[in-house]
Structure formats: C-alpha cells, structure tokens
Scaffold this motif. Sequence first.
Motif, PDB file in Angstrom:
ATOM      1  N   LEU B  29      62.282  85.368   7.407  1.00 28.24           N
ATOM      2  CA  LEU B  29      61.317  85.056   6.348  1.00 28.24           C
ATOM      3  C   LEU B  29      61.788  83.871   5.518  1.00 28.24           C
ATOM      4  CD1 LEU B  29      60.306  88.610   5.066  1.00 28.24           C
ATOM      5  CD2 LEU B  29      58.879  86.977   6.266  1.00 28.24           C
ATOM      6  N   THR B  30      63.088  83.882   5.186  1.00 27.91           N
ATOM      7  CA  THR B  30      63.655  82.777   4.403  1.00 27.91           C
ATOM      8  C   THR B  30      63.527  81.480   5.191  1.00 27.91           C
ATOM      9  OG1 THR B  30      65.256  84.357   3.600  1.00 27.91           O
ATOM     10  CG2 THR B  30      65.695  82.058   3.089  1.00 27.91           C
ATOM     11  N   PHE B  31      63.816  81.577   6.474  1.00 25.91           N
ATOM     12  CA  PHE B  31      63.749  80.420   7.360  1.00 25.91           C
ATOM     13  C   PHE B  31      62.319  79.869   7.407  1.00 25.91           C
ATOM     14  CE2 PHE B  31      63.567  78.316  11.466  1.00 25.91           C
ATOM     15  CZ  PHE B  31      64.764  77.638  11.490  1.00 25.91           C
ATOM     16  N   LEU B  32      61.364  80.788   7.535  1.00 22.91           N
ATOM     17  CA  LEU B  32      59.959  80.375   7.584  1.00 22.91           C
ATOM     18  C   LEU B  32      59.525  79.739   6.273  1.00 22.91           C
ATOM     19  CD1 LEU B  32      58.069  83.302   9.338  1.00 22.91           C
ATOM     20  CD2 LEU B  32      58.062  80.919  10.020  1.00 22.91           C
ATOM     21  N   GLU B  33      59.946  80.346   5.173  1.00 19.68           N
ATOM     22  CA  GLU B  33      59.497  79.883   3.859  1.00 19.68           C
ATOM     23  C   GLU B  33      60.098  78.546   3.466  1.00 19.68           C
ATOM     24  OE1 GLU B  33      57.342  81.928   0.947  1.00 19.68           O
ATOM     25  OE2 GLU B  33      59.222  82.991   0.627  1.00 19.68           O
ATOM     26  N   SER B  34      61.408  78.391   3.750  1.00 23.46           N
ATOM     27  CA  SER B  34      62.039  77.147   3.295  1.00 23.46           C
ATOM     28  C   SER B  34      61.998  76.079   4.386  1.00 23.46           C
ATOM     29  CB  SER B  34      63.484  77.411   2.877  1.00 23.46           C
ATOM     30  OG  SER B  34      64.220  77.837   3.986  1.00 23.46           O
ATOM     31  N   ALA B  35      61.669  76.488   5.601  1.00 23.21           N
ATOM     32  CA  ALA B  35      61.540  75.571   6.733  1.00 23.21           C
ATOM     33  C   ALA B  35      62.623  74.498   6.744  1.00 23.21           C
ATOM     34  CB  ALA B  35      60.160  74.925   6.725  1.00 23.21           C
ATOM     35  N   PRO B  36      63.861  74.888   6.963  1.00 22.35           N
ATOM     36  CA  PRO B  36      64.937  73.901   6.962  1.00 22.35           C
ATOM     37  C   PRO B  36      64.804  72.908   8.121  1.00 22.35           C
ATOM     38  CG  PRO B  36      65.740  75.999   7.751  1.00 22.35           C
ATOM     39  CD  PRO B  36      64.339  76.222   7.321  1.00 22.35           C
ATOM     40  N   CYS B  37      65.341  71.743   7.927  1.00 26.45           N
ATOM     41  CA  CYS B  37      65.280  70.715   8.970  1.00 26.45           C
ATOM     42  C   CYS B  37      66.683  70.476   9.511  1.00 26.45           C
ATOM     43  CB  CYS B  37      64.742  69.418   8.398  1.00 26.45           C
ATOM     44  SG  CYS B  37      63.104  69.580   7.729  1.00 26.45           S
ATOM     45  N   PHE B  38      66.814  70.495  10.804  1.00 28.26           N
ATOM     46  CA  PHE B  38      68.122  70.277  11.404  1.00 28.26           C
ATOM     47  C   PHE B  38      68.255  68.881  11.993  1.00 28.26           C
ATOM     48  CE2 PHE B  38      67.350  74.859  11.555  1.00 28.26           C
ATOM     49  CZ  PHE B  38      68.415  75.274  10.763  1.00 28.26           C
ATOM     50  N   THR B  39      67.115  68.223  12.199  1.00 30.29           N
ATOM     51  CA  THR B  39      67.186  66.871  12.741  1.00 30.29           C
ATOM     52  C   THR B  39      66.391  65.928  11.836  1.00 30.29           C
ATOM     53  OG1 THR B  39      65.175  67.099  14.050  1.00 30.29           O
ATOM     54  CG2 THR B  39      67.212  67.802  15.103  1.00 30.29           C
ATOM     55  N   LEU B  40      66.654  64.662  11.992  1.00 26.16           N
ATOM     56  CA  LEU B  40      65.944  63.665  11.192  1.00 26.16           C
ATOM     57  C   LEU B  40      64.447  63.672  11.505  1.00 26.16           C
ATOM     58  CD1 LEU B  40      65.867  61.268   9.271  1.00 26.16           C
ATOM     59  CD2 LEU B  40      66.423  59.794  11.189  1.00 26.16           C
ATOM     60  N   GLU B  41      64.117  63.865  12.775  1.00 23.05           N
ATOM     61  CA  GLU B  41      62.710  63.877  13.170  1.00 23.05           C
ATOM     62  C   GLU B  41      61.967  65.008  12.456  1.00 23.05           C
ATOM     63  OE1 GLU B  41      65.237  63.464  15.364  1.00 23.05           O
ATOM     64  OE2 GLU B  41      64.783  61.337  15.670  1.00 23.05           O
ATOM     65  N   GLN B  42      62.621  66.166  12.375  1.00 22.93           N
ATOM     66  CA  GLN B  42      62.007  67.297  11.667  1.00 22.93           C
ATOM     67  C   GLN B  42      61.807  66.947  10.198  1.00 22.93           C
ATOM     68  OE1 GLN B  42      64.905  70.383  12.516  1.00 22.93           O
ATOM     69  NE2 GLN B  42      63.383  71.525  13.684  1.00 22.93           N
ATOM     70  N   ALA B  43      62.820  66.320   9.614  1.00 30.14           N
ATOM     71  CA  ALA B  43      62.736  65.960   8.192  1.00 30.14           C
ATOM     72  C   ALA B  43      61.612  64.960   7.957  1.00 30.14           C
ATOM     73  CB  ALA B  43      64.071  65.393   7.723  1.00 30.14           C
ATOM     74  N   MET B  44      61.469  64.008   8.880  1.00 26.10           N
ATOM     75  CA  MET B  44      60.401  63.011   8.733  1.00 26.10           C
ATOM     76  C   MET B  44      59.029  63.683   8.856  1.00 26.10           C
ATOM     77  SD  MET B  44      62.135  59.845  10.811  1.00 26.10           S
ATOM     78  CE  MET B  44      60.723  58.756  10.852  1.00 26.10           C
ATOM     79  N   GLY B  45      58.908  64.588   9.821  1.00 23.94           N
ATOM     80  CA  GLY B  45      57.644  65.307  10.002  1.00 23.94           C
ATOM     81  C   GLY B  45      57.292  66.116   8.762  1.00 23.94           C
ATOM     82  N   LYS B  46      58.308  66.741   8.200  1.00 26.65           N
ATOM     83  CA  LYS B  46      58.085  67.556   7.008  1.00 26.65           C
ATOM     84  C   LYS B  46      57.643  66.676   5.839  1.00 26.65           C
ATOM     85  CE  LYS B  46      60.412  71.025   4.212  1.00 26.65           C
ATOM     86  NZ  LYS B  46      61.616  71.822   4.047  1.00 26.65           N
ATOM     87  N   ALA B  47      58.290  65.529   5.703  1.00 22.09           N
ATOM     88  CA  ALA B  47      57.944  64.604   4.618  1.00 22.09           C
ATOM     89  C   ALA B  47      56.516  64.094   4.786  1.00 22.09           C
ATOM     90  CB  ALA B  47      58.932  63.438   4.598  1.00 22.09           C
ATOM     91  N   GLU B  48      56.118  63.828   6.034  1.00 24.26           N
ATOM     92  CA  GLU B  48      54.757  63.332   6.285  1.00 24.26           C
ATOM     93  C   GLU B  48      53.716  64.412   5.954  1.00 24.26           C
ATOM     94  OE1 GLU B  48      56.678  60.594   9.715  1.00 24.26           O
ATOM     95  OE2 GLU B  48      55.368  62.211  10.345  1.00 24.26           O
ATOM     96  N   THR B  49      54.006  65.651   6.337  1.00 26.97           N
ATOM     97  CA  THR B  49      53.090  66.745   5.996  1.00 26.97           C
ATOM     98  C   THR B  49      53.012  66.920   4.489  1.00 26.97           C
ATOM     99  OG1 THR B  49      53.564  67.897   8.038  1.00 26.97           O
ATOM    100  CG2 THR B  49      52.705  69.238   6.262  1.00 26.97           C
ATOM    101  N   GLN B  50      54.172  66.931   3.873  1.00 30.47           N
ATOM    102  CA  GLN B  50      54.233  67.158   2.426  1.00 30.47           C
ATOM    103  C   GLN B  50      53.407  66.125   1.663  1.00 30.47           C
ATOM    104  OE1 GLN B  50      58.178  67.826   0.904  1.00 30.47           O
ATOM    105  NE2 GLN B  50      57.663  66.874  -1.025  1.00 30.47           N
ATOM    106  N   ASN B  51      53.420  64.897   2.135  1.00 32.69           N
ATOM    107  CA  ASN B  51      52.749  63.830   1.403  1.00 32.69           C
ATOM    108  C   ASN B  51      51.458  63.361   2.070  1.00 32.69           C
ATOM    109  OD1 ASN B  51      54.691  63.165  -0.866  1.00 32.69           O
ATOM    110  ND2 ASN B  51      56.036  63.247   0.919  1.00 32.69           N
ATOM    111  N   ALA B  52      50.979  64.117   3.037  1.00 30.06           N
ATOM    112  CA  ALA B  52      49.742  63.782   3.764  1.00 30.06           C
ATOM    113  C   ALA B  52      49.757  62.315   4.182  1.00 30.06           C
ATOM    114  CB  ALA B  52      48.511  64.098   2.916  1.00 30.06           C
ATOM    115  N   ALA B  53      50.878  61.909   4.750  1.00 33.54           N
ATOM    116  CA  ALA B  53      51.027  60.504   5.152  1.00 33.54           C
ATOM    117  C   ALA B  53      50.963  60.399   6.671  1.00 33.54           C
ATOM    118  CB  ALA B  53      52.366  59.970   4.662  1.00 33.54           C
ATOM    119  N   GLN B  54      50.513  59.228   7.137  1.00 32.55           N
ATOM    120  CA  GLN B  54      50.519  58.972   8.580  1.00 32.55           C
ATOM    121  C   GLN B  54      51.969  58.934   9.060  1.00 32.55           C
ATOM    122  OE1 GLN B  54      47.993  58.830  10.495  1.00 32.55           O
ATOM    123  NE2 GLN B  54      46.202  58.116   9.350  1.00 32.55           N
ATOM    124  N   GLU B  55      52.139  58.944  10.357  1.00 30.02           N
ATOM    125  CA  GLU B  55      53.478  58.923  10.941  1.00 30.02           C
ATOM    126  C   GLU B  55      54.276  57.727  10.426  1.00 30.02           C
ATOM    127  OE1 GLU B  55      55.371  58.970  15.362  1.00 30.02           O
ATOM    128  OE2 GLU B  55      53.325  59.681  15.122  1.00 30.02           O
TER     129      GLU B  55
END
Lengths: 245, 234
Positions: B29-55
Amino acid sequence: MEHSFPKLVCQSIRYATPKEKAQLQAELEAHIDDHTEALLAAGYDADHACQQAEEAMGDPEEVSKALNAAFPRRWWILSRLAALALVAAVLVLALSLPSPVDRIHAYYQAKYDPMAWDWHKEGLPEMVPLDLKYDLPGGNTLVIYAAGLTEAPEGYQGYTAYLRAVSYTSGPFQYSEGPAQYLTFTWAAETPLYLMPMGDSRGCRYQALYQLNNLPAGTDPVAHLDYNGTHLTIPIPLPWEEVIP
Amino acid sequence: MKKSPYPQRKKALLWGSLALVCFLAVLALTFLESAPCFTLEQAMGKAETQNAAQETRLLDSQTLDNTTFYLTGNEDVLMVIPFYGNPLVRLKKLGNDISCFDRSPNSPAQAQQPSRLWGASMSLKDTAHDRVVACVLGTTQLPEAASVTVAAALASLDSTGEEAAPAPLWIGATQVIDGPDGYDYFWLWTVLPPTDNAHHYIYSLTLFDQAGKPITTLDPEEFSWSIQGERTIS
C-alpha cells in the motif's frame, strides 16, 4: 472418572498455555478411561481397573519430562512474539487502509460519477450536467461536468454561474497537481480572469468549483487552460433557459 | 506431512506468517501510494504526469552532495527532477520536490516574438548544512547568445516596509547550450547563506554574445513572484 495422573503431569509442564494443558489433561484422562474400560471388560473390578490403568501410564515425573521437551521455551517465546507481531501488523494495516481506500473511491467517483462529490456549500443552484472532456498530457483528463445559474447575490450584478470541473490521472495511485484548478475565464473582458476555485485534492484527482460573478444575461463564458504547454479554449453552454423564461 | 513434535511451533509459524502477510500488505500500500521511482525514466514519467506535461527529454544533470538534479524539458516546460542517491530516501521523496517551469508564451503577442529571454529560479533549503542551494535556469531563442551571467543579491524590507538596497551575494557565469527543442538553455547552481522571513533572494540575468558584448538583461522586477520572468527581445 477423575484421575490424579493427568493433573500431576500437566502441573509440571512449564511452557504450555492453560488451554494446551487442559487439552493434554483431557487426552490423558481419555486414554486412562479407555484402558480402564478395557480392564473392566476383561473382568477387573472398578477400583483395581482404574489403579491398574493409571499405573500403566508410567511414572508421572518421567511423562512430564517427555512432555516438557515437546513444549520447549524457544517455541513458547517465539509463538508469543509472533502473536505480538501479528497484533502490531494488523494495527498498522488498519491504520494504513483509510488513505488508499479514500484515494480509490475519490478516483472512481471523479471518473464515473463526479456529481456525487458534495461541496457542502449552501446556496448552490441546481446543476445541469455538461460533458466537456479533454485528454491532457501525462495521462491526465479534464472534465467540466456541470454548470448552474442563479441571480447575482447582493453586491453583484446580473447572474452568477457555478461551474464544476474535475481533473484526474490515469490511475488512483498517480499524482497530479490538478489542472482543473488552473482554468481562467473570459466573457466580457479580453484578458482571461483567474478565479480561485473551491478545491479538493486527493492526489489522483482535483475537484474544482468555480463561481463566475457579474455575468450579463444570456452570456456564455469561455474557459481557458494554459498550463505547461496545453492551450484549451472551452465555450461553456450555460443553462440560461433555467433562469430566463 | 510429518507432524511437528512441537505444538507451539505450528502456532508461531501461523501467527508469524499472518504478521508477515499484513506487513507485506502495508508495504504494498505504501509502495502504491508513494509510487517510488527507481530509475530516471520512471522519475521523468512521474514528473510529466504530475505536471500534465508532454514527454520531456533529458538535457543536463548536476550532482550536489548525494543528490543528482536532472534538467529535462520539451518545447513548453523545463523540469528539475531531484534523484536521491540513497534508495531509502527515494522511497519517501520525489514528487513534491519536482519543479516544473512553464516557459511557453502566455500571450499571443509573446508567441509572435521568437527571440526571448526567459528565466526562473528555485531555492532549496538544506537545513542539515544551514544553507540554501539555489538554481537559476533559463532559455533564449537569440541566435547570437553565447553566455550568461547570473547575479544573486539579498533583498530586505526596512523598518518602514520599503525595499532596502539589495546586498550582492554572488555572481556566476555559464555557457548557453544549444537545445533540441528550438531554444537554447542554461542553468547554474550555487550555494547561498540561509535567509529569514525578512529577506529574500533576487536574481538578475545578463546575456552575452560570442564577443562578450551584453545583449540583454533580465532584472529582478521581471522575475514574477521572484520565481519566473521573461523579456521579449524585439
């Protein structure tokens, strides 16, 4: 019939729970009773049969020693530690559940039934459903889903419109800043007007309630979203027929 | 199956297993809620979702202590994504720490001006070392732009509430880099002393050509909210 042998044996078992001792005692009693019945059937008299059956069980001290070995201290300690860990884990799980459950509920409500969200705000007019849905980058969606009109309250002119908008991500465990809160509006002025909405965020979704004051009768506002490269212009069809006969 | 000679072992194993299942559920549950990023690609994807930005694509990186800051961008936004060296910190953070700057023109008039200097600043409080790590970044479409200097100063309000003369803190210079999205970009990091509520940082940018001749400047007043600002070059 009550026998002294099982009691003696169970009293000297150190690391068993009272329930386990009671079970053991019942087991031993049953065993002696069975043996007694067999001896009675073989022609022994009652007192002799009982005594014989108890003696056949052996030395109580030896039996309790053997049983003590089956209930070692390490398993007694480990079973208690495991019970404590289980209680702690259940507590932590119970405390961790409300937040994700709330997120899942808020997400699916925003996606399938956004009108069910209650603003607990008095004086809201009856809302007419709209279906202005836009896909945004990053898996986000913006929906302007309802509008309502009322005559302007004291201090304002014309009419006041209420707009309900929601933005949500592609899943309940995603996080978004909530583009629904960044809408601007134009109707008379050319410069888009930013009106801070009433808002409620659950990470994966943002519910916004906008109040547009001083609307001239029959005027439909236009909502704009200029946000991180997204530029939307959304004409809002207000339910004027509800307030102007 | 062989019956255990120890009746309490069964209990311990059963309760222990149940506790483990519960802890794993909490972890999931903690993992799902905080959605940690282990790679840069994951972090970039998360940032794009968070800010509704294109790739976005990776432009640059800067490592400070145990944290790497990645500069990613597309035609419209620049994002600074912190990526923590310690995986345990990564489990907890990343999300609220992402800074996204919308550099797209906010008016049709600006959109018609292809040559503009845009700048943004961010300050990260480092309480462990009693300092502020500041970053100034920006973009320009001026073809002759070659380098930029950034000046930081400490501004304060005097007793009458008037802005007192700012005290210079730091000047830095860096090259303007050719970007893949139709603009050139720069970013510059520095460490500044911490401020209190009565003080704040102000920045100014000066853009230079190849010969070292100033082309234009971006004054503190042009950094709206002391965070972002831009100047259109006609």
